[in-house]
Scaffold this active site. Structure first.
Site, PDB file in Angstrom:
ATOM      1  N   GLU A 140       0.815  -1.217   0.000  1.00  0.00           N
ATOM      2  CA  GLU A 140       0.000   0.000   0.000  1.00  0.00           C
ATOM      3  C   GLU A 140       0.850   1.269   0.000  1.00  0.00           C
ATOM      4  OE1 GLU A 140      -3.186   2.371   2.827  1.00  0.00           O
ATOM      5  OE2 GLU A 140      -2.549   0.359   3.382  1.00  0.00           O
ATOM      6  N   ASP A 141       1.923   1.281   0.797  1.00  0.00           N
ATOM      7  CA  ASP A 141       2.662   2.526   1.041  1.00  0.00           C
ATOM      8  C   ASP A 141       3.984   2.651   0.293  1.00  0.00           C
ATOM      9  OD1 ASP A 141       0.626   3.232   2.729  1.00  0.00           O
ATOM     10  OD2 ASP A 141       1.632   2.569   4.542  1.00  0.00           O
TER      11      ASP A 141
END
Length: 726
Positions: free
Chosen positions: A76-77
């Site tokens: 996600e990051d």
């Protein structure tokens, strides 16, 4: 900060020959991926996945789950992909990480829809592998522990989502320790005034009650030793959230709650459980109606225990819980306490749920999967999920003796839909224990229920006022929506044709030429009927649609065409491009509309809200946790958020309990005035115990100002309570 050797040591303590290399490699990869990134607290970002992994190891989960905890934010990051995770750590770890990863790359019409789709994806992934939810719960627990570093608005939004979804999911999996901590943290951020005062009261009660707890533990120990029963006995004070819920539901003050203390007795066998219960009841008188046998009929989350409230020493009400060691482990750690990893052949994945025993454990999950397939609107899915997750259970019998599990307060209509959707749709009456009862009658444990059907019967909107299950509510709404949609399509078409005639636009011709179908696509409607129904449901105003249609079929905007106003009407005014902002609010899909704030919940700037399109009175704004919202028609709910809030006063109701002393009322009023809080109206009542209760409606500019004022009032020595009234 947690160190990697603490995690590996914990894993090695409960797994024989663990794959610690997998965890070490996952740690190195995560540390490199998050290198240079810091959290709002100022700590290196790697501290978060480390804490998540430690929580998973504390639940005694397998190496793949712990590794996934270390890697859960990398996709996600960072630039990491799920394929990379699979290549480096295997498909087992990759599947868990993918299940946890949010779908933030997708485009949604609103933040609420995005959140709903995130939760839907989590439920789907969890159905494949329950470890997905274990990682997500550990992730949410650590985020809640560090929520103090977020802005107040984000604190409340995250806490609300946690209270609505994650705490109930933890309860469904039997993760009692996770559930209680999440609930207490939610209370801290959603109702800081209540949390502060309850914390202080419980601390004082615990300090005063320690000698009493020791006395009762010694008495139970002596009783068991005399009867040669081996057992461990513990005493504890109930957690803050459960105390607050009881106070709210029963309208009690803290001093009026008598069973704050619970005692747990852990024995060696089920036979000893019932033997100990008999001994307890022979010494202390049981309270009528306060005995529950969850051993014979376990809860949906596998919880088993005997519960009994008795009149203990010194006339105090105390709750006794009796269970075996295995039951206690399941009560504390739920699914993690009896986790089984099965090899079903070469190359099979470990950790997948399998076997009939697992299927029975997750009946509630299968039910969610069934009705989520029927719901295309993610917001309705969220509403149904909240309904399904929060309920306690009752167990009732069919005429054939089969047991049906239903939420507490369920009615014969819920029972009918639990049997079959067709039985629910044709339900005309019900017999409970052989007697005909109204369809809204709540069912009790042990009731025998028989449904009377009629082939000409159809679901009624009135049923929505009392049904409790998501399945019943969904089916009834589907039927009503089908009927109302047909009416809305006809109304929407009529309104558009009428508005078109005013501006010289032939809507019927535009339909035949395909212009309206093209227009429907610009409104994200898949068909003409969708567009007409949205107008009929007041989602879009007829003028907004006609303006776009005119601009699409002519070379000039509608405003350039001069249309004489009707005598009774003013000439149409051009709509401001920013007209979606009404009274400091951003309203999704509705423009230039009257806005009013609901008096039932008095929403304040800074807290999560939702809008409801009323008939003839514009949009009414409610707090998202308002008890009335669950009864609203889904089609008329709109997403609303605070944006550029106007500097104006908003009403809020507060309750202040203080000693009845000269000058107290003046002192409180002066303090509120100093905080720039105006008292709009109020009343006060003296109590026989020497206290007074002040009920005020005050005017504040937002939630932060209200809570700051209440905290200052509570700091006065003579004030016992200072709370916002929901």
């Amino acid at each position: 900060m947690i160190r990697i050797n603490e995690i590996t040591d914990k894993v090695a303590s409960y797994i024989e020959h663990p794959d610690l290399d997998l965890i070490q490699r996952a740690y190195v990869f995560s540390a490199q991926a998050h290198d240079g990134v810091v959290r709002r607290s100022g700590e290196p970002y790697i501290s978060h996945p480390m804490n998540v992994a430690y929580l998973l190891a504390d639940m005694q989960l397998d190496e793949a789950t712990v590794a996934a905890g270390l890697l859960h934010d990398t996709v996600e990051d960072t630039d990491t992909t799920v394929d990379e995770i699979e290549d480096l750590f295997g498909s087992d770890v990759a599947d868990i990480v993918d299940g946890v990863t949010k779908i933030s790359q997708m485009a949604f019409e609103s933040k609420a829809v995005q959140q709903a789709e995130n939760i839907r994806k989590l439920i789907l992934a969890m159905a494949e592998d329950i470890r997905v939810l274990m990682v997500k719960l550990a992730d949410r627990l650590h985020n809640m522990r560090t929520l103090e570093f977020m802005s107040p608005v984000k604190q409340r939004l995250i806490a609300q989502e946690t209270q609505d979804i994650y705490a109930p999911l933890a309860n469904r999996l039997g993760l009692h320790l996770v559930k209680t901590e999440l609930e207490d943290l939610c209370l801290r951020y959603l109702k800081p005034d209540v949390f502060a005062q309850l914390s202080e009261a419980v601390h004082e009660h615990r300090a005063a009650g320690e000698p009493y707890i020791e006395k009762v533990v010694d008495l139970i120990d002596d009783m068991l030793k005399k009867n040669k029963i081996k057992a461990s006995v513990y005493g504890r004070t109930k957690h803050l959230h459960s105390i607050h819920v009881k106070m709210e539901q029963q309208g009690l003050t803290f001093d009026e709650i008598y069973d704050l203390i619970a005692f747990r007795i852990i024995v060696g066998s089920i036979k000893d459980c019932y033997a100990v219960l008999g001994l307890i009841h022979s010494v202390w008188r049981p309270v009528a109606g306060r005995f529950k046998d969850y051993i014979s009929i376990p809860k949906a989350n596998m919880y088993q225990s005997l519960h009994s409230t008795v009149i203990g020493p010194e006339g105090e009400r105390i709750e006794i819980q009796i269970r075996t060691e295995e039951m206690n482990q399941i009560a504390e750690y739920g699914v993690a306490a009896h986790w089984q990893y099965k090899e079903v052949g070469k190359g099979s994945k470990r950790g997948k749920t399998s076997g009939t025993r697992d299927a029975e454990r997750y009946t509630w999950l299968r039910q969610i999967m069934d009705w989520q397939r029927e719901l295309s609107d993610p917001r309705e899915f969220m509403s149904s999920l909240r309904l399904e997750m929060f309920q306690e259970e009752v167990y009732v019998f069919t005429p054939n003796g089969d047991i049906k599990e239903l939420p507490e307060g369920a009615t014969p209509v819920d029972f009918a839909y639990a049997i079959h959707s067709e039985v629910g749709d044709k339900c005309a009456g019900a017999k409970v224990n052989g007697r005909i009862v109204p369809l809204h009658s709540p069912l009790k444990n042990g009731d025998s229920v028989e449904i009377i059907t009629d082939k000409n019967r159809m679901p009624s909107r009135d049923w929505l006022k009392f049904v409790k299950t998501a399945k019943a509510r969904t089916r009834i709404k589907q039927f009503i929506r089908t009927v109302e949609r047909e009416q809305a399509i006809a109304l929407g078409r009529e309104l558009l044709e009428k508005e078109g005639r005013r501006f010289g636009v032939n809507v019927q011709k535009a339909v035949k030429d395909g212009d309206v179908l093209k227009l429907a696509e610009s409104f994200n409607c898949g068909s003409l009927d969708d567009l007409f129904s949205q107008v009929g449901f007041s989602r879009f105003t007829p003028r907004k649609v006609i303006k776009k249609l005119y601009a699409q079929t002519h070379d000039e905007p509608l405003e350039a065409r001069k249309v004489p106003a009707k005598p009774e009407e003013a000439a149409p005014q051009p709509e401001d491009k920013k007209s979606k902002k009404s009274d400091g609010l951003q309203i999704s899909g509705v423009d230039n509309v009257l806005v009013r704030f609901a008096s039932c919940c008095n929403p304040l700037p800074g807290e999560p809200i939702i809008g409801y399109i009323t008939r003839g009175r514009g949009v009414t704004v409610h707090r998202i946790d308002c008890h009335n919202v669950k009864n609203f028609e889904e089609e008329r709910l709109v997403q609303v958020s605070w944006e550029g809030t106007e500097e104006k006063p908003y009403p809020a109701k507060v309750k202040i309990k203080c000693l009845n002393k000269p000058g107290m009322l003046g002192k409180i009023c002066t303090m509120l005035a100093e905080m720039d809080v105006n008292i709009d109206s109020g009343s006060f009542e003296s109590q026989i115990d020497g206290t007074s209760v002040l009920d005020f409606t005050v005017e504040v500019k937002g939630l932060d100002q209200l809570y700051a004022a209440l905290a200052k009032v509570k700091a006065l020595k003579a004030v016992q309570e200072a709370l916002r009234v929901s």
